[in-house]
Design an enzyme around this catalytic site. Structure first.
Site, PDB file in Angstrom:
ATOM      1  N   ALA A  44       1.017  -1.304  -0.207  1.00 44.70           N
ATOM      2  CA  ALA A  44      -0.163  -0.371  -0.194  1.00 44.70           C
ATOM      3  C   ALA A  44       0.608   1.083  -0.285  1.00 44.70           C
ATOM      4  O   ALA A  44       0.913   2.187  -0.929  1.00 44.70           O
ATOM      5  CB  ALA A  44      -1.458   0.281   1.672  1.00 44.70           C
ATOM      6  N   ASP A  45       1.595   0.820   0.976  1.00 44.48           N
ATOM      7  CA  ASP A  45       2.854   1.901   1.200  1.00 44.48           C
ATOM      8  C   ASP A  45       3.685   2.293  -0.690  1.00 44.48           C
ATOM      9  O   ASP A  45       3.675   4.045  -0.938  1.00 44.48           O
ATOM     10  CB  ASP A  45       4.024   2.155   1.839  1.00 44.48           C
ATOM     11  CG  ASP A  45       3.228   2.184   3.557  1.00 44.48           C
ATOM     12  OD1 ASP A  45       3.171   2.869   3.716  1.00 44.48           O
ATOM     13  OD2 ASP A  45       3.106   1.655   4.224  1.00 44.48           O
ATOM     14  N   ILE A  46       3.574   1.459  -1.240  1.00 44.73           N
ATOM     15  CA  ILE A  46       4.930   1.495  -2.290  1.00 44.73           C
ATOM     16  C   ILE A  46       3.433   2.132  -3.550  1.00 44.73           C
ATOM     17  O   ILE A  46       3.898   2.932  -4.933  1.00 44.73           O
ATOM     18  CB  ILE A  46       4.879  -0.051  -2.719  1.00 44.73           C
ATOM     19  CG1 ILE A  46       6.526  -0.697  -1.605  1.00 44.73           C
ATOM     20  CG2 ILE A  46       5.896   0.635  -4.089  1.00 44.73           C
ATOM     21  CD1 ILE A  46       6.878  -1.400  -2.019  1.00 44.73           C
ATOM     22  N   GLY A  93       3.086   5.726  -3.235  1.00 46.67           N
ATOM     23  CA  GLY A  93       4.165   6.415  -3.309  1.00 46.67           C
ATOM     24  C   GLY A  93       4.571   6.658  -4.585  1.00 46.67           C
ATOM     25  O   GLY A  93       4.787   8.034  -5.463  1.00 46.67           O
TER      26      GLY A  93
END
Length: 378
Positions: free
Chosen positions: A173-175, A178
């Site tokens: 999710a973070d990637i 980003g």
């Protein structure tokens, strides 16, 4: 195409990015901007700075996450509750092309760092906000760690085995957030070249990962059921996944069509008649009889070494790969032959790291600057 060095500047040289960032999503977006030549000023909390600095200490005493996400940046600290220091941050932003923030929703506005206020004074500014669920909606203020988003967006429900759901082994999710922030900033800078106007946009971890869930969501909407969790296998294709040779080497391969299935039976299994067995003759039949299919394949593979299996798959024209450990990826021949690992500096000494995926044909190399320590006060 050329491999010789180019005198052309990197695409984002001259672009100033100011980022009030921590954790993964925002730092990943700005690190990619720094790779392409932008000057990135990272605003950290006084003291220990970005809390990702303390996730672990496995890279010569530094955090693996922080080393990955923050090379080539300048660090300064600011107590944003202090009016003088907040004012100096606003002065930095006044000269910037891009401002990125991943405060909780509403916090930037309370600090006077919201898009409306900043872009009123600086209309050319690209203002990017990253949050867990977005600035509106019933989940606006919910905690949004990567695992929580993986659960809410359904990734955990389709990952793992039939008996054991699992989260992805990377912060998906973070990637995702980003990378959408990175591409959104690039698009906004390009649009500013044409119009002279900056942009305001937001990216949420939930929206990003929901987009990445496109196949299983469409599958569920169309069929009324979720794709089966099948480990390294595939919900809609068989055989597909990791299979062990007799020496324990695991090889991943997948059969995409009936032509490949016939070649696989003839060349790899040495049993051309198996291809016409009514249990396996079509893709749907192979899925329905997957346990019997795997039993027939495993019986042959038990008598082969990993090298022999790969040789047969290559001869049959079946796509395949070794299931490698991380140690093997660190010494992967593809990385080594192409010089993909380089060293960057840090206060703990040189750190081996991968070059970014964007490779310029004219020989320009990305910025690979040091990983910063917590910087001085702004």
């Amino acid at each position: 195409m050329t491999d010789s060095p180019s005198t052309r500047p990197l695409p984002l040289e001259g672009v100033l990015v100011v980022s009030c960032e921590q954790a993964v999503a925002a730092p990943l977006a700005t690190r990619h901007l720094a790779d392409l030549g932008a000057r990135v000023v990272k605003i950290e909390r006084p003291g220990r700075g970005d809390f990702a600095r303390d996730y672990d200490t496995v890279v010569h005493g530094l955090s693996s996450h922080f080393v990955w996400l923050n090379r080539s940046k300048e660090s300064v600290t600011a107590d944003l509750k202090d009016p003088d220091q907040l004012g100096r941050v606003r002065e930095l932003i006044a000269g910037a092309d891009v401002f990125v923030q991943n405060f909780t929703p509403g916090a930037a506005e309370r600090l006077g760092l919201g898009a409306d206020e900043l872009r009123r004074d600086h209309p050319g500014l690209v203002h990017c906000s990253i949050s867990g669920y977005g600035s509106t909606g019933p989940y606006r203020d919910a905690k949004a760690y990567d695992l929580l988003i993986q659960a809410e967006a359904g990734l955990v429900s389709v990952t793992g085995t039939e008996d054991h759901p699992a989260k992805a082994g990377i912060p998906a999710a973070d990637i995702g957030a980003g990378m959408y922030a990175f591409s959104g900033i690039l698009a906004a800078l390009y649009d500013r070249e044409r119009t002279g106007e900056g942009a305001t946009f937001e990216v949420s971890l939930f929206d990003a990962l929901s987009e990445w869930m496109g196949f299983p969501l469409q599958y569920a909407a169309g069929s009324g059921r979720a794709p089966v969790r099948a480990g390294t296998s595939h919900a809609a294709i068989a055989p597909y996944g990791a299979f062990a040779a007799g020496d324990g080497v695991e090889v991943v391969f997948g059969i995409q069509n009936d032509r490949e299935w016939h070649r696989f039976c003839e060349v790899v299994l040495g049993d051309a008649d198996l291809a016409d067995d009514e249990r396996f003759a079509t893709g749907s039949a192979r899925l329905e009889h997957r346990p019997a299919l795997h039993e027939a394949i495993d019986a042959v593979l038990a008598g082969l070494s990993g090298d022999e299996l790969v040789e047969r798959l290559e001869r049959a024209g079946v796509a395949n790969a070794r299931r490698r450990t991380l140690d093997e990826v660190l010494t992967h021949p593809q990385h080594e032959q192409r010089g993909r690992f380089v060293e960057v500096d840090s206060s703990a000494g040189p750190i081996r790291t991968l070059l970014p995926p964007i490779t310029f044909a004219d020989g320009r190399t990305p910025r690979m600057g040091p990983v910063p320590d917590v910087g001085p006060s702004v």
